[in-house]
Design a protein around this motif. Sequence first.
Motif, PDB file in Angstrom:
ATOM      1  N   ASP A  13       0.727  -1.233  -0.053  1.00  0.00           N
ATOM      2  CA  ASP A  13      -0.148  -0.019  -0.111  1.00  0.00           C
ATOM      3  C   ASP A  13       0.813   1.421   0.025  1.00  0.00           C
ATOM      4  N   GLU A  14       2.260   1.118   0.158  1.00  0.00           N
ATOM      5  CA  GLU A  14       3.000   2.368   0.193  1.00  0.00           C
ATOM      6  C   GLU A  14       2.848   2.982  -1.148  1.00  0.00           C
ATOM      7  N   GLU A  15       2.354   4.403  -1.124  1.00  0.00           N
ATOM      8  CA  GLU A  15       1.956   5.268  -2.390  1.00  0.00           C
ATOM      9  C   GLU A  15       3.084   5.419  -3.169  1.00  0.00           C
ATOM     10  N   ASP A  16       4.217   5.450  -2.530  1.00  0.00           N
ATOM     11  CA  ASP A  16       5.355   5.843  -3.454  1.00  0.00           C
ATOM     12  C   ASP A  16       6.045   4.783  -4.329  1.00  0.00           C
ATOM     13  N   ILE A  17       5.789   3.523  -3.960  1.00  0.00           N
ATOM     14  CA  ILE A  17       6.218   2.549  -4.663  1.00  0.00           C
ATOM     15  C   ILE A  17       5.197   1.648  -5.426  1.00  0.00           C
ATOM     16  N   ALA A  18       3.886   1.442  -4.746  1.00  0.00           N
ATOM     17  CA  ALA A  18       2.824   0.578  -5.270  1.00  0.00           C
ATOM     18  C   ALA A  18       2.463   0.816  -6.716  1.00  0.00           C
ATOM     19  N   PRO A  19       2.307   2.019  -6.924  1.00  0.00           N
ATOM     20  CA  PRO A  19       1.707   2.146  -8.433  1.00  0.00           C
ATOM     21  C   PRO A  19       2.736   1.653  -9.452  1.00  0.00           C
ATOM     22  N   GLN A  20       4.084   1.843  -9.249  1.00  0.00           N
ATOM     23  CA  GLN A  20       5.031   1.553 -10.096  1.00  0.00           C
ATOM     24  C   GLN A  20       5.332   0.138 -10.242  1.00  0.00           C
ATOM     25  N   LEU A  21       5.429  -0.454  -9.131  1.00  0.00           N
ATOM     26  CA  LEU A  21       5.874  -1.882  -8.907  1.00  0.00           C
ATOM     27  C   LEU A  21       5.052  -2.811  -8.672  1.00  0.00           C
ATOM     28  N   TYR A  22       3.845  -2.854  -8.446  1.00  0.00           N
ATOM     29  CA  TYR A  22       2.963  -3.937  -8.332  1.00  0.00           C
ATOM     30  C   TYR A  22       1.556  -3.685  -9.343  1.00  0.00           C
ATOM     31  N   ALA A  23       1.306  -4.813  -9.959  1.00  0.00           N
ATOM     32  CA  ALA A  23       0.373  -4.802 -11.108  1.00  0.00           C
ATOM     33  C   ALA A  23      -1.036  -4.723 -10.269  1.00  0.00           C
ATOM     34  N   ALA A  50      10.641 -11.507  -5.258  1.00  0.00           N
ATOM     35  CA  ALA A  50       9.708 -11.326  -6.487  1.00  0.00           C
ATOM     36  C   ALA A  50      10.326 -10.131  -7.202  1.00  0.00           C
ATOM     37  N   ARG A  51      10.639  -9.027  -6.610  1.00  0.00           N
ATOM     38  CA  ARG A  51      11.276  -7.854  -7.056  1.00  0.00           C
ATOM     39  C   ARG A  51      12.516  -8.104  -7.805  1.00  0.00           C
ATOM     40  N   ARG A  52      13.434  -9.294  -7.313  1.00  0.00           N
ATOM     41  CA  ARG A  52      14.737  -9.620  -7.787  1.00  0.00           C
ATOM     42  C   ARG A  52      14.592 -10.248  -8.992  1.00  0.00           C
ATOM     43  N   ARG A  53      13.372 -11.085  -9.144  1.00  0.00           N
ATOM     44  CA  ARG A  53      13.233 -12.028 -10.343  1.00  0.00           C
ATOM     45  C   ARG A  53      12.660 -10.929 -11.432  1.00  0.00           C
ATOM     46  N   VAL A  58      13.771  -7.892 -16.619  1.00  0.00           N
ATOM     47  CA  VAL A  58      14.182  -6.699 -17.141  1.00  0.00           C
ATOM     48  C   VAL A  58      15.548  -6.547 -17.785  1.00  0.00           C
ATOM     49  N   VAL A  59      16.189  -7.106 -16.999  1.00  0.00           N
ATOM     50  CA  VAL A  59      17.945  -6.975 -17.839  1.00  0.00           C
ATOM     51  C   VAL A  59      17.598  -8.127 -18.878  1.00  0.00           C
ATOM     52  N   LYS A  60      17.318  -9.113 -18.849  1.00  0.00           N
ATOM     53  CA  LYS A  60      17.224 -10.055 -19.780  1.00  0.00           C
ATOM     54  C   LYS A  60      16.423  -9.795 -21.085  1.00  0.00           C
ATOM     55  N   ASN A  61      15.253  -9.034 -20.871  1.00  0.00           N
ATOM     56  CA  ASN A  61      14.336  -8.999 -22.104  1.00  0.00           C
ATOM     57  C   ASN A  61      14.341  -7.349 -22.266  1.00  0.00           C
ATOM     58  N   GLY A  62      14.740  -6.642 -21.441  1.00  0.00           N
ATOM     59  CA  GLY A  62      14.744  -5.280 -21.656  1.00  0.00           C
ATOM     60  C   GLY A  62      13.389  -4.455 -21.584  1.00  0.00           C
ATOM     61  N   SER A  63      12.273  -5.169 -20.913  1.00  0.00           N
ATOM     62  CA  SER A  63      10.929  -4.619 -20.950  1.00  0.00           C
ATOM     63  C   SER A  63      10.593  -4.585 -19.325  1.00  0.00           C
ATOM     64  N   ALA A  64      10.250  -3.472 -18.808  1.00  0.00           N
ATOM     65  CA  ALA A  64       9.747  -3.597 -17.447  1.00  0.00           C
ATOM     66  C   ALA A  64       8.296  -3.741 -17.360  1.00  0.00           C
ATOM     67  N   GLN A  65       7.830  -4.728 -16.501  1.00  0.00           N
ATOM     68  CA  GLN A  65       6.576  -4.957 -16.200  1.00  0.00           C
ATOM     69  C   GLN A  65       6.427  -4.915 -14.680  1.00  0.00           C
ATOM     70  N   PRO A  66       5.392  -4.564 -14.220  1.00  0.00           N
ATOM     71  CA  PRO A  66       5.178  -4.564 -12.734  1.00  0.00           C
ATOM     72  C   PRO A  66       4.830  -5.693 -12.108  1.00  0.00           C
ATOM     73  N   ILE A  67       5.098  -6.227 -10.896  1.00  0.00           N
ATOM     74  CA  ILE A  67       5.075  -7.178 -10.198  1.00  0.00           C
ATOM     75  C   ILE A  67       3.698  -7.632 -10.231  1.00  0.00           C
ATOM     76  N   GLY A  68       3.154  -8.983 -10.400  1.00  0.00           N
ATOM     77  CA  GLY A  68       1.798  -9.464 -10.479  1.00  0.00           C
ATOM     78  C   GLY A  68       1.768 -10.416  -9.601  1.00  0.00           C
TER      79      GLY A  68
END
Length: 82
Positions: A13-23, A50-53, A58-68
């Motif tokens: 629920d942390e507003e500073d990271i949740a919108p960017q990090l979690y789907a 989960a964040r490390r994975r 992202v490093v391997k594929n070059g595309s950033a997706q949120p954690i789902g």
Amino acid sequence: TLEGDGALRQITDEEDIAPQLYAPDLEINDLTNNTDGYTGADIEQILLNARRRRFLEVVKNGSAQPIGQADLLHAIKLYQKP
């Protein structure tokens, strides 16, 4: 447990990271049912894994997706309680 449930809700629920990090597909109740008996530290480690994975993908594929939901369930499955 209530402690683990509270930690999961606080972290996601942390507003500073949740919108960017979690789907938006996260189902907190489902996740807490899968972590019954886990401590806040256990939950933090699961989220970190989960964040490390996701970072490695992202490093391997070059595309950033949120954690789902699937990412967190996978991290829970792999986590070994100390």
